[in-house]
Design a protein around this motif. Structure first.
Motif, PDB file in Angstrom:
ATOM      1  N   ARG A  87       0.816  -1.217   0.000  1.00  0.00           N
ATOM      2  CA  ARG A  87       0.000   0.000   0.000  1.00  0.00           C
ATOM      3  C   ARG A  87       0.851   1.270   0.000  1.00  0.00           C
ATOM      4  N   ARG A  88       2.083   1.155   0.445  1.00  0.00           N
ATOM      5  CA  ARG A  88       2.955   2.324   0.456  1.00  0.00           C
ATOM      6  C   ARG A  88       3.396   2.729  -0.950  1.00  0.00           C
ATOM      7  N   PHE A  89       3.212   1.819  -1.915  1.00  0.00           N
ATOM      8  CA  PHE A  89       3.594   2.125  -3.293  1.00  0.00           C
ATOM      9  C   PHE A  89       2.410   2.598  -4.128  1.00  0.00           C
ATOM     10  N   ALA A  90       1.224   2.649  -3.501  1.00  0.00           N
ATOM     11  CA  ALA A  90       0.030   3.052  -4.263  1.00  0.00           C
ATOM     12  C   ALA A  90       0.149   4.494  -4.750  1.00  0.00           C
ATOM     13  N   VAL A  91       0.811   5.363  -3.963  1.00  0.00           N
ATOM     14  CA  VAL A  91       0.914   6.780  -4.333  1.00  0.00           C
ATOM     15  C   VAL A  91       1.852   6.987  -5.512  1.00  0.00           C
ATOM     16  N   THR A  92       2.671   5.983  -5.836  1.00  0.00           N
ATOM     17  CA  THR A  92       3.595   6.128  -6.961  1.00  0.00           C
ATOM     18  C   THR A  92       2.947   5.832  -8.299  1.00  0.00           C
ATOM     19  N   GLY A  93       1.753   5.258  -8.265  1.00  0.00           N
ATOM     20  CA  GLY A  93       1.075   4.915  -9.504  1.00  0.00           C
ATOM     21  C   GLY A  93       1.602   3.668 -10.169  1.00  0.00           C
ATOM     22  N   ALA A  94       2.421   2.899  -9.480  1.00  0.00           N
ATOM     23  CA  ALA A  94       2.986   1.674 -10.063  1.00  0.00           C
ATOM     24  C   ALA A  94       1.922   0.599 -10.166  1.00  0.00           C
ATOM     25  N   GLU A  95       2.068  -0.258 -11.153  1.00  0.00           N
ATOM     26  CA  GLU A  95       1.137  -1.356 -11.334  1.00  0.00           C
ATOM     27  C   GLU A  95       1.320  -2.393 -10.228  1.00  0.00           C
ATOM     28  N   PRO A  96       0.223  -2.993  -9.747  1.00  0.00           N
ATOM     29  CA  PRO A  96       0.354  -4.025  -8.697  1.00  0.00           C
ATOM     30  C   PRO A  96       1.262  -5.171  -9.099  1.00  0.00           C
ATOM     31  N   ARG A  97       1.250  -5.540 -10.390  1.00  0.00           N
ATOM     32  CA  ARG A  97       2.096  -6.641 -10.829  1.00  0.00           C
ATOM     33  C   ARG A  97       3.573  -6.322 -10.602  1.00  0.00           C
ATOM     34  N   ARG A  98       3.999  -5.115 -10.983  1.00  0.00           N
ATOM     35  CA  ARG A  98       5.398  -4.723 -10.807  1.00  0.00           C
ATOM     36  C   ARG A  98       5.760  -4.610  -9.336  1.00  0.00           C
ATOM     37  N   VAL A  99       4.840  -4.060  -8.547  1.00  0.00           N
ATOM     38  CA  VAL A  99       5.089  -3.945  -7.105  1.00  0.00           C
ATOM     39  C   VAL A  99       5.244  -5.331  -6.478  1.00  0.00           C
ATOM     40  N   ALA A 100       4.404  -6.271  -6.899  1.00  0.00           N
ATOM     41  CA  ALA A 100       4.445  -7.614  -6.317  1.00  0.00           C
ATOM     42  C   ALA A 100       5.806  -8.262  -6.525  1.00  0.00           C
ATOM     43  N   TRP A 101       6.292  -8.259  -7.739  1.00  0.00           N
ATOM     44  CA  TRP A 101       7.565  -8.920  -8.003  1.00  0.00           C
ATOM     45  C   TRP A 101       8.743  -8.134  -7.426  1.00  0.00           C
ATOM     46  N   ALA A 102       8.664  -6.809  -7.437  1.00  0.00           N
ATOM     47  CA  ALA A 102       9.764  -6.014  -6.873  1.00  0.00           C
ATOM     48  C   ALA A 102       9.884  -6.248  -5.371  1.00  0.00           C
ATOM     49  N   VAL A 103       8.752  -6.248  -4.667  1.00  0.00           N
ATOM     50  CA  VAL A 103       8.779  -6.470  -3.219  1.00  0.00           C
ATOM     51  C   VAL A 103       9.235  -7.893  -2.908  1.00  0.00           C
ATOM     52  N   ALA A 104       8.775  -8.857  -3.691  1.00  0.00           N
ATOM     53  CA  ALA A 104       9.175 -10.244  -3.455  1.00  0.00           C
ATOM     54  C   ALA A 104      10.677 -10.424  -3.634  1.00  0.00           C
ATOM     55  N   LEU A 105      11.243  -9.789  -4.659  1.00  0.00           N
ATOM     56  CA  LEU A 105      12.684  -9.912  -4.892  1.00  0.00           C
ATOM     57  C   LEU A 105      13.509  -9.181  -3.844  1.00  0.00           C
ATOM     58  N   ALA A 106      12.952  -8.129  -3.262  1.00  0.00           N
ATOM     59  CA  ALA A 106      13.679  -7.375  -2.247  1.00  0.00           C
ATOM     60  C   ALA A 106      13.541  -7.974  -0.853  1.00  0.00           C
ATOM     61  N   SER A 107      12.572  -8.836  -0.643  1.00  0.00           N
ATOM     62  CA  SER A 107      12.307  -9.374   0.699  1.00  0.00           C
ATOM     63  C   SER A 107      13.475 -10.144   1.299  1.00  0.00           C
ATOM     64  N   PRO A 108      14.242 -10.936   0.518  1.00  0.00           N
ATOM     65  CA  PRO A 108      15.356 -11.666   1.147  1.00  0.00           C
ATOM     66  C   PRO A 108      16.429 -10.780   1.751  1.00  0.00           C
ATOM     67  N   LEU A 109      16.447  -9.469   1.464  1.00  0.00           N
ATOM     68  CA  LEU A 109      17.467  -8.594   2.033  1.00  0.00           C
ATOM     69  C   LEU A 109      17.193  -8.239   3.487  1.00  0.00           C
ATOM     70  N   GLY A 110      16.013  -8.568   3.992  1.00  0.00           N
ATOM     71  CA  GLY A 110      15.725  -8.299   5.391  1.00  0.00           C
ATOM     72  C   GLY A 110      16.363  -9.322   6.310  1.00  0.00           C
ATOM     73  N   VAL A 111      16.229  -9.085   7.614  1.00  0.00           N
ATOM     74  CA  VAL A 111      16.813 -10.001   8.596  1.00  0.00           C
ATOM     75  C   VAL A 111      16.240 -11.408   8.463  1.00  0.00           C
ATOM     76  N   PRO A 112      14.892 -11.579   8.350  1.00  0.00           N
ATOM     77  CA  PRO A 112      14.381 -12.947   8.170  1.00  0.00           C
ATOM     78  C   PRO A 112      14.918 -13.611   6.910  1.00  0.00           C
ATOM     79  N   GLY A 113      15.033 -12.835   5.821  1.00  0.00           N
ATOM     80  CA  GLY A 113      15.559 -13.410   4.592  1.00  0.00           C
ATOM     81  C   GLY A 113      16.992 -13.865   4.729  1.00  0.00           C
ATOM     82  N   VAL A 114      17.831 -13.066   5.396  1.00  0.00           N
ATOM     83  CA  VAL A 114      19.227 -13.455   5.619  1.00  0.00           C
ATOM     84  C   VAL A 114      19.298 -14.718   6.466  1.00  0.00           C
ATOM     85  N   VAL A 115      18.405 -14.827   7.456  1.00  0.00           N
ATOM     86  CA  VAL A 115      18.389 -16.012   8.320  1.00  0.00           C
ATOM     87  C   VAL A 115      18.093 -17.269   7.508  1.00  0.00           C
TER      88      VAL A 115
END
Length: 517
Positions: A87-115
């Motif tokens: 929902r934080r990307f809704a103001v950018t006008g990005a398509e949900p499809r692009r947001v979905a894959w971008a967020v999914a690819l970035a998720s492993p960079l968090g602490v749970p992903g590193v674990v």
């Protein structure tokens, strides 16, 4: 888009260090404890080269299953803020499809992903030390990481959509019940283990079961061969595809949903109506839950059915039937009668059914809403009953067969009851009367018998395969499971659809019945 989200993710991680000294100290201490724990797990996995191949395979499959389950359950009920909430990307006008894959690819960079990446790397080392092909080991690790990350993403999205701003005693009770359904069977299984010079046979059987489930399939790819490898691979890939599609759908829903700040005062006193979705079926479900948990007529049935399911098998113990065999009988009886309980539910609600008809509620919404209370009651009861029965029986390899039989009996009973309560309602005790007072009536026995014997007939395939599993054919246990789940789901869906159609066509007769009974 992906590069931009990755930069944002790194900026958030660096920003976590920009805090007051005391807060920063607490965060660093938490990170240190987490790092030590992960390091200990990784070292333990690498040191599995000292144990036999079969034991190492069992431990890695069970451990991987626990890891995936944790990534799904913890975000669902923790209520933590998601730094990459779509929902934080809704103001950018990005398509949900692009947001979905971008967020999914970035998720492993968090602490749970590193674990999970660190644990997956240790698993690769452990698998290869025991002779697993490097290609299968890397594939299994990749599927494990991807499944865990997407499971956490989907759990956080569901929590943001359905649970945020709906905190209430009712919702807390649901969370505790859901946790109990998972924790109690696991605890019972752990206490049943008998360690005598090696891994318990129950743990090996559990690993074999988990290897073909969405939780443990990825962890089992590197340690299986032949048909087992193909089955685990299909389940792991299918799970990842299903999670990806679910994540894509959830991103679309979250970006299309406006988050509104709701004060506690607005929801105070709404009870179950604040918890259930704001749709006709949710309103029917909330009202049904209220009268199920406050009407002595329903409470008496809920109390009597579990007791009766145990008392029915008591004579078998008296005549000398072994306890491990008798222990498997109460859960199917309980499932049968729980599904049967709502075969005349409309008659118990005769004083309020006019609300649904006058409001123009669709028949399917009425049928689904009325099933919610018995599902909330039945699922925890069956989970406890099945766990206790398998614990007394001693063979956890029978668990899939017993689950399949119980699911079939329960779901087919609900499906047939959804039809009979509309097609053939009969007089019952009125509100305020004693739960065991019964009015004089000339009908009703056919509807009761049709639901009971219909559920038994439809469950006959699962019962047959369950008997074969009990006789020693462990492969038949999974056949019983899938046949029971398939038949139960099909009958439940058809029953709700047919019952909804009859509800809309028989509104006049339903109103006449409500006024005269």
């Amino acid at each position: 888009m992906v590069a931009h989200v990755l930069r944002l993710r790194l900026a958030l991680l660096v920003g976590a260090l920009n805090a007051r000294p005391l807060v920063l100290l607490r965060r660093l201490a938490a990170f240190a404890v987490l790092a030590l724990g992960v390091a200990a797990v990784c070292v333990a996995l690498i040191r599995l080269d000292r144990v036999p191949d079969a034991d190492a395979a069992t431990l890695t499959v069970v451990g991987g299953s626990i890891l995936v389950a944790g990534f799904f359950l913890v975000p669902l009920f923790s209520g933590a803020d998601d730094p990459l909430d779509p929902r934080r990307f809704a103001v950018t006008g990005a398509e949900p499809r692009r947001v979905a894959w971008a967020v999914a690819l970035a998720s492993p960079l968090g602490v749970p992903g590193v674990v999970v990446i660190a644990i997956a790397a240790a698993l690769v080392a452990s698998w290869t030390d025991h002779g697993a092909p490097i290609g299968l080991s890397v594939l299994g690790a990749f599927l494990l990481v991807a499944t865990s990350v997407l499971a956490a993403r989907c759990a956080m999205a569901v929590s943001a959509l359905a649970l945020r701003d709906r905190r209430s005693p009712q919702l807390t009770g649901l969370m505790v019940t859901a946790a109990g359904v998972v924790v109690i069977p696991v605890a019972a299984f752990a206490f049943s283990l008998e360690w005598s010079g090696g891994l318990p046979t129950q743990l090996t059987e559990a690993a074999q079961v988990l290897a073909v489930t969405p939780f443990g399939a990825a962890s089992a790819i590197a340690v299986r061969s032949g048909g087992g490898l193909v089955l685990s691979l299909l389940v792991a890939v299918g799970t990842l595809v299903a999670l990806a599609l679910l994540w894509r759908l959830l991103v679309h829903l979250t970006m299309a949903t406006t988050e509104r700040s709701v004060s506690l005062r607005e929801r105070r006193g709404l009870g179950w109506f604040a918890v259930m979705p704001g749709v006709p079926g949710g309103a029917v479900a909330a009202r049904s839950i209220v009268y199920w948990f406050s009407d002595p007529r329903h409470l008496a049935n809920v109390i009597v059915v579990p007791i009766a399911s145990v008392l029915i098998v008591t004579p078998l113990l008296v005549v000398g039937v072994p306890l491990p065999t008798v222990a498997l009988i109460p859960p199917p009886i309980l499932a049968l009668f729980l599904g049967w309980l709502v075969h005349n539910d409309l008659a118990y609600d005769s004083t309020g059914v006019w609300l649904h008809i006058s409001a123009g509620v669709r028949g399917v919404a009425d049928r689904i809403g009325r099933l919610v209370p018995i599902v909330l009651i039945g699922v925890p009861l069956l989970a406890l009953a099945i766990t206790g029965s398998i614990w007394l029986h001693g063979r956890w390899a029978i668990l899939p067969a017993l689950v399949g039989v119980c699911v079939s009996l329960f779901a087919t009973g609900l499906g047939l009851s959804s039809i009979s309560s509309v097609a053939a309602p009969y007089a019952v005790s009125q509100p305020g009367e004693g739960p065991f007072e019964q009015p004089q009536r000339t009908g009703g026995s056919m509807a009761q018998a049709a639901v009971l014997f219909g559920a038994l007939a439809l469950t006959a395939p699962a019962l047959w395969w369950g008997w074969l599993a009990l006789s020693g054919d462990e492969d038949a246990a999974w056949t019983a499971f899938w046949s029971g789940v398939g038949v139960g789901a099909t009958v439940l869906v058809l029953g709700v659809a047919i019952g909804g159609m009859l509800f809309e066509r028989r509104t006049g007769r339903i109103m006449e019945f409500a006024e005269t009974h």
